[in-house]
Scaffold this active site. Structure first.
Site: not given
Ligand code: 13P
Length: 244
Positions: A4, A6, A90, A92, A162, A168, A208
């Protein structure tokens, strides 16, 4: 194994990434590989992935097929751009853009109707975990995103666990904690869609994931794959994760 991206990379950077990434996963036949760039870069990604086993997905979609919905992108448009997958719900999007179980459910069905494989994200926040509500939140997200699907639709859906606190932050959930959450999700699938559907369901872990922890995460039989954020932006790191 899904990346992903982002809100990172331009179209030119997308092409460069795939040129570097393609030979690194040329012989990887043990898993599906999906990369989800931002909308404007989907055509560049599809073109650069042509003739490989790398699938391209979107990160979001709107549930209507077309209409006066300024700024939105529909499932048929994503499909027509050459994508096979899309992330839905997601954390976010739940946190910053008002995504709810209801919108996740509508988007999941729209994706399936257009022939896209939805990767539906579920997961608790730190606050949920600290107040002992992890299981309730997971079941609520699963119920919202996947309970209304038919057996056939469910069999074409991927779930991703997740935990928001691990995204992150560099703080991955321990493999055991992740596996416990995956078990809760699989039990839900068993209750709602039956043992075969639960057995066949693919549940990805996200939060992560890095080259140095992929092995211990994937050692958990409950974890079927990974949804990788930050580490998917670097071709060598993502190839390492794919080929762990
Ligand atoms: P990170 O791997 O940067 O922690 O992000 C995970 C994520 O949100 C994947 O969709």
């Amino acid at each position: 194994m899904a990346g992903n991206w982002k809100m990172y990379k331009t179209a030119a950077e997308t092409t460069r990434f795939l040129e570097q990434f393609r030979p690194l996963v040329e012989n990887s036949r043990h898993c599906e590989i999906v990369i989800c760039p931002p909308f404007p870069n989907l055509p560049a990604a599809v073109a650069a992935a042509q003739g490989t086993r790398i699938a391209i997905g979107a990160q979001n979609l709107f549930w209507a097929k077309e209409g006066a919905f300024t700024g939105e992108v529909s499932a048929p448009m994503i499909r027509a751009a050459g994508c096979s997958h899309t992330i839905v719900g997601h954390s976010e999007r739940r946190q910053y853009f008002g995504e709810t179980n209801e919108t996740v459910s509508k988007k999941t069905i729209a994706a399936l109707d257009a022939g896209l494989t939805p990767i539906v994200c579920v997961g608790e926040t730190l606050e949920h975990r600290e107040s002992g509500r992890t299981e309730a939140v997971l079941l609520d997200h699963c119920q919202g995103g996947a309970a209304s699907l038919t057996a056939h639709q469910f069999s074409s859906t991927i779930l991703a666990y997740e935990p928001a606190r691990a995204i992150g932050t560099g703080k991955t959930a321990t493999p055991e904690i992740a596996a416990d959450a995956h078990r809760i999700i699989r039990d839900f699938a068993r209750r709602v869609h039956g043992p075969q559907a639960a057995e066949n369901l693919r549940i990805l872990y996200g939060g992560s994931v890095k080259p140095d922890n992929i092995k211990s995460l994937m050692a958990q039989p409950e974890i079927d794959g990974a949804l990788v954020g930050g580490s998917s932006l670097d071709a060598t790191s993502l190839a390492w994760i794919v080929n762990f």
